[in-house]
Design an enzyme around this catalytic site. Sequence first.
Site, short mmCIF file in Angstrom:
data_model
loop_
_atom_site.label_atom_id
_atom_site.label_comp_id
_atom_site.label_asym_id
_atom_site.label_seq_id
_atom_site.Cartn_x
_atom_site.Cartn_y
_atom_site.Cartn_z
N PRO A 2 0.81 -1.22 0.18
CA PRO A 2 0.14 0.02 0.06
C PRO A 2 0.92 1.33 0.05
O PRO A 2 1.48 1.82 1.01
CB PRO A 2 -0.70 -0.05 1.20
CG PRO A 2 0.02 -1.08 2.43
CD PRO A 2 1.29 -1.42 1.45
N GLU A 3 0.73 2.09 -1.11
CA GLU A 3 1.12 3.55 -1.10
C GLU A 3 -0.11 4.22 -0.76
O GLU A 3 -1.37 3.71 -0.98
CB GLU A 3 2.25 3.77 -2.12
CG GLU A 3 3.30 2.85 -2.24
CD GLU A 3 4.18 3.17 -3.33
OE1 GLU A 3 4.42 4.19 -3.53
OE2 GLU A 3 4.75 2.15 -3.73
N HIS A 112 -3.29 -15.37 8.82
CA HIS A 112 -2.95 -14.01 9.31
C HIS A 112 -4.16 -13.02 9.48
O HIS A 112 -3.60 -11.81 9.09
CB HIS A 112 -1.61 -13.47 8.34
CG HIS A 112 -0.64 -14.52 8.03
ND1 HIS A 112 0.02 -14.88 9.26
CD2 HIS A 112 -0.25 -15.19 7.16
CE1 HIS A 112 0.88 -15.71 8.77
NE2 HIS A 112 0.77 -15.85 7.54
N ARG A 130 3.15 -10.06 6.94
CA ARG A 130 4.43 -9.60 7.49
C ARG A 130 4.21 -8.76 8.76
O ARG A 130 5.13 -8.65 9.63
CB ARG A 130 5.18 -8.86 6.40
CG ARG A 130 5.32 -9.80 5.14
CD ARG A 130 6.23 -8.92 4.20
NE ARG A 130 7.35 -8.56 4.82
CZ ARG A 130 8.37 -7.92 3.89
NH1 ARG A 130 8.18 -7.43 2.59
NH2 ARG A 130 9.76 -7.70 4.12
N LYS A 173 19.40 19.68 0.48
CA LYS A 173 19.56 18.44 1.04
C LYS A 173 20.38 17.73 0.20
O LYS A 173 20.49 17.74 -1.19
CB LYS A 173 18.29 17.67 1.00
CG LYS A 173 17.17 18.23 1.89
CD LYS A 173 16.01 17.28 2.16
CE LYS A 173 16.43 16.05 3.08
NZ LYS A 173 16.63 16.58 4.41
#
Length: 297
Positions: A2-3, A112, A130, A173
């Site tokens: 997921p983004e 899970h 996970r 940066k």
Amino acid sequence: MPELPEVETVMRGLAAVLTGSVIERAELRRADLRWPFPAGLATRLTGARVLGFRRRAKYMLMRLDGGDSLLIHLGMSGRMVARARNSDAPSRLAPQGGASDARGHNAPPELHEHMVLETADWRVGFVDPRRFGALDLVPTAAEDAHRFLAGLGPEPLEDSFTPAVLSAALAGKRTPIKAALLDQRIVAGLGNIYVSEALFRAGISPRRLAGTIPGARATRLVPAIKAVLEDSIAAGGSSLRDYVRSDGELGFFQDHFDVYDRQDKPCATCPGVPPCQGILRVVQSGRASFYCPRRQK
DNA sequence: AAAGGAACCTGTTGGC
DNA sequence: TGCCAACAGGTTCCTT
């Protein structure tokens, strides 16, 4: 999984089936994921009415009528699986009798599956092999003060995310732009896929130092970020190894990747002669980046 | 202070 | 076919 686009897609699916309903039963199958669950979580969810949802970066916030919001993060492998509890239930997610009906309400419990929420009509499971995901409770009136949300940068799809804002965040940066865009304090919601895709669209190498982006490059990069996220949301996100959508349907933006996971393939948009040398895969701060060295400088 | 790497987990894939 | 190493959409924590 997921983004930002995937989380947005999942959240819309949850909102469609849960908003307005009462959580009749909440079950936790373990006491923690990445962090311990808050004390009495199942008790505090049981009997609550779901008022609505909000997304911030890759976090979902489910607002409850008791004044709390359930904060959900899917980690790397988290999925929300919604199933109609009976055939008479409204089936807005799968109007033609899709995956949620096909599995039926007597299907064996999924491996899970760490949390189950049941309303009168729906059963929603949180599956995360996970276990990098997270669940927490936060007062709705102070969601943004939660420790996970407090330091987040701007939402990339909001109008307030402008080239000037990004330029200011990147100025000086010394880290590669790839790493800077993955830093949720600079812009919130991008992950490994969409950083590569946005940099391709903007014609910027992932290896370029972030401090060289402010100005004209930021003016290209901000619209590229917005466009790739919007295109992916419109496609229901990307489905790689897991299903994305809570109704079990796949997103299909993975079919539109320009560079992600396409190493050695020709870049589709490089003009004819000489032919594109192909997309490179490089590792930056431990994660794969994909780019066309001819198009991206 | 900022940047890079390890750590947290399980499952899948590709090379030998 | 089998085994094992490498890798996977994220984030925090710990060193430099």
